[in-house]
Write a protein that holds these residues in place. Structure first.
Motif, PDB file in Angstrom:
ATOM      1  N   LEU A  34     -56.895  38.825 -29.601  1.00 45.98           N
ATOM      2  CA  LEU A  34     -57.893  37.783 -29.322  1.00 45.98           C
ATOM      3  C   LEU A  34     -59.323  38.316 -29.412  1.00 45.98           C
ATOM      4  CD1 LEU A  34     -56.244  35.601 -26.497  1.00 45.98           C
ATOM      5  CD2 LEU A  34     -56.192  35.292 -28.981  1.00 45.98           C
ATOM      6  N   PRO A  36     -62.629  39.218 -32.572  1.00 40.45           N
ATOM      7  CA  PRO A  36     -63.476  38.476 -33.508  1.00 40.45           C
ATOM      8  C   PRO A  36     -62.737  37.924 -34.732  1.00 40.45           C
ATOM      9  CG  PRO A  36     -63.939  40.851 -33.589  1.00 40.45           C
ATOM     10  CD  PRO A  36     -63.038  40.619 -32.420  1.00 40.45           C
ATOM     11  N   GLN A  39     -60.979  34.652 -33.743  1.00 38.17           N
ATOM     12  CA  GLN A  39     -62.006  33.628 -33.534  1.00 38.17           C
ATOM     13  C   GLN A  39     -62.549  33.120 -34.884  1.00 38.17           C
ATOM     14  OE1 GLN A  39     -65.102  35.005 -30.956  1.00 38.17           O
ATOM     15  NE2 GLN A  39     -65.742  32.946 -30.437  1.00 38.17           N
ATOM     16  N   GLU A  42     -59.864  31.106 -36.793  1.00 38.12           N
ATOM     17  CA  GLU A  42     -59.683  29.760 -36.229  1.00 38.12           C
ATOM     18  C   GLU A  42     -60.777  28.812 -36.738  1.00 38.12           C
ATOM     19  OE1 GLU A  42     -57.354  30.868 -32.064  1.00 38.12           O
ATOM     20  OE2 GLU A  42     -59.525  30.594 -31.998  1.00 38.12           O
ATOM     21  N   HIS A  53     -60.321  21.681 -34.379  1.00 42.80           N
ATOM     22  CA  HIS A  53     -59.899  22.840 -33.594  1.00 42.80           C
ATOM     23  C   HIS A  53     -58.645  23.471 -34.191  1.00 42.80           C
ATOM     24  CE1 HIS A  53     -62.593  21.317 -30.484  1.00 42.80           C
ATOM     25  NE2 HIS A  53     -62.046  20.138 -30.706  1.00 42.80           N
ATOM     26  N   ARG A 205     -55.051  26.468 -25.816  1.00 45.53           N
ATOM     27  CA  ARG A 205     -55.658  27.794 -25.563  1.00 45.53           C
ATOM     28  C   ARG A 205     -55.186  28.377 -24.246  1.00 45.53           C
ATOM     29  NH1 ARG A 205     -59.261  29.040 -29.291  1.00 45.53           N
ATOM     30  NH2 ARG A 205     -60.125  27.193 -30.273  1.00 45.53           N
ATOM     31  N   ARG A 226     -50.004  34.971 -28.992  1.00 44.36           N
ATOM     32  CA  ARG A 226     -51.295  35.097 -29.672  1.00 44.36           C
ATOM     33  C   ARG A 226     -51.085  35.489 -31.128  1.00 44.36           C
ATOM     34  NH1 ARG A 226     -52.390  37.793 -24.246  1.00 44.36           N
ATOM     35  NH2 ARG A 226     -51.517  39.553 -25.354  1.00 44.36           N
ATOM     36  N   GLU A 229     -54.958  40.255 -34.192  1.00 41.66           N
ATOM     37  CA  GLU A 229     -56.177  40.481 -34.971  1.00 41.66           C
ATOM     38  C   GLU A 229     -55.864  40.920 -36.408  1.00 41.66           C
ATOM     39  OE1 GLU A 229     -58.845  38.935 -33.252  1.00 41.66           O
ATOM     40  OE2 GLU A 229     -59.999  40.669 -33.938  1.00 41.66           O
TER      41      GLU A 229
END
Ligand SMILES: Cc1ncc(COP(=O)(O)O)c(C=O)c1O
Length: 361
Positions: A34, A36, A39, A42, A53, A205, A226, A229
């Motif tokens: 979780l 960069p 994020q 997404e 979203h 979330r 999750r 990354e």
């Protein structure tokens, strides 16, 4: 020439350096969960889809369970789902506490219909999982018009369209799988939930992080689910290429048609108004196993997927008592997947069609 059923490596080969750079960037950054990349992915995937979203999760199966929980599905509720789908579409329902209720499909399109859904609605129906199977596009608006929220299971249909709109933007909430062979695939497992509804997105979330909105207060019994990354970084490299890859899948479908495949098998039938980016290219034949074994003998990948549909799987038997689904049985008996992918060449398609012809079935 051997023609594999699908080939995740060839389309990625030109991206080798960019993918390696992205993976090393994550390694050097040191934020592996979780951070960069998730994020950014997404936001980029939401923009690509044309929705508000996107929430990355661990895989497409947990995406369904979490999205249903976000819709408020729980014990005592029923969730309608087609039986002719990958088992996970139905498997994801009992962990919410709700009961899967199986609906039939049209064996021509392999999709649930407004009629097949309406036939199994009850006052306890809380949601309908509509599966965009093989990349075809299920009738989301028509089913939502029956008064129930639709979860689009878009695992096999990233890049497919209904008119101008991409699958995953057609209903209340949608789920994706980034299993490597999908239209947008990670380098391992991954999934996402997409919605225009800010409150639903917030619920998702919270649920993906142990049911905690702030990592200190735990308001729900949730999930550790999750998107990693490294997977998000790899997906970001590939996302700009997905429309071109989908174009390649559509083009391969047209080449199959032009090469005369339809003289030997029944070709896939796009739903009305749909422009499918074929996740799998699934034809129909009276003897699919015999044809598959002839093709495999010629070095060509071919297989049936859902010969035993979900409602006849042992784990779901308690939810399938008295269930009769003629369209599902017809699809299960006759379907056969042939090679499909963004880089499938005309020569490969010609070889598949020649082998189908030579099988003489
Ligand atoms: C229609 C459908 N739904 C759900 C899933 C589950 O996705 P995952 O394998 O990422 O859990 C798949 C994956 O193969 C699928 O094809």
């Amino acid at each position: 020439m051997a023609v594999p059923l699908f080939d995740p490596a060839t389309p990625r080969a030109p991206l080798r350096d960019a993918l390696a750079e992205a993976l090393v960037r994550v390694l050097d950054d040191g934020r592996y969960i979780l951070g960069p990349e998730v994020q950014a992915f997404e936001a980029e995937f939401a923009a690509w889809l044309g929705t508000e979203h996107v929430i990355g999760v661990a895989n497409g199966t947990e995406a369904i369970t979490i999205a249903l929980r976000a819709l408020g599905v729980g014990p005592g509720d029923e969730v309608v789902v087609p039986s002719f789908t990958f088992y996970a579409s139905a498997e994801a329902i009992p962990p919410t506490g709700a009961t899967p209720v199986f609906c039939d499909v049209d064996p021509e399109t392999f999709l649930a219909t407004p009629e097949s859904v309406r036939a199994v609605l009850t006052p306890r129906t809380k949601a309908v999982v509509l599966v965009h199977l093989f990349g075809n596009v299920a009738p989301v608006a028509e089913v939502e018009a029956l008064g129930v929220p639709v979860l689009e299971d878009a695992a096999q249909a990233t890049g497919s369209r209904a008119g101008e709109d991409l699958t995953g933007t057609l209903g209340t909430i949608a789920t994706f799988s980034f299993y490597p062979s999908k239209n947008l695939g990670a380098l391992g497992d991954g999934g996402a939930v997409a919605t225009r509804d800010a409150a639903l997105a917030e619920r998702v979330r919270t649920l993906r992080f142990h049911g905690s909105p702030d990592k200190e207060t735990f308001t729900d019994v949730g999930y550790n689910s999750r998107l990693d990354e490294v997977q998000a970084a790899a997906l970001r490299v590939q996302l700009p290429h997905v429309h071109a890859w989908c174009h390649g899948r559509r083009a391969a479908g047209r080449v199959y048609e032009a090469a005369g495949l339809g003289e030997h098998v029944r070709l896939p039938v796009p739903a009305a108004g749909a422009d499918p980016a074929w996740g799998l290219y699934v034809v129909r034949h009276e003897r699919p196993e015999a044809l598959a074994s002839a093709l495999r003998g010629a070095g060509i990948g071919a297989r049936t997927y859902y010969s035993v549909p979900a409602h006849r799987q042992p784990a779901l038997a308690e939810h399938a008592r008295g269930v009769v689904l003629p369209g599902t049985e017809e699809a299960a008996r006759t379907h056969l997947a042939l090679p499909m992918g963004p880089a499938l060449s005309e020569a490969q398609v010609a070889e598949v069609v020649a082998a189908v012809r030579a099988a003489g079935l």
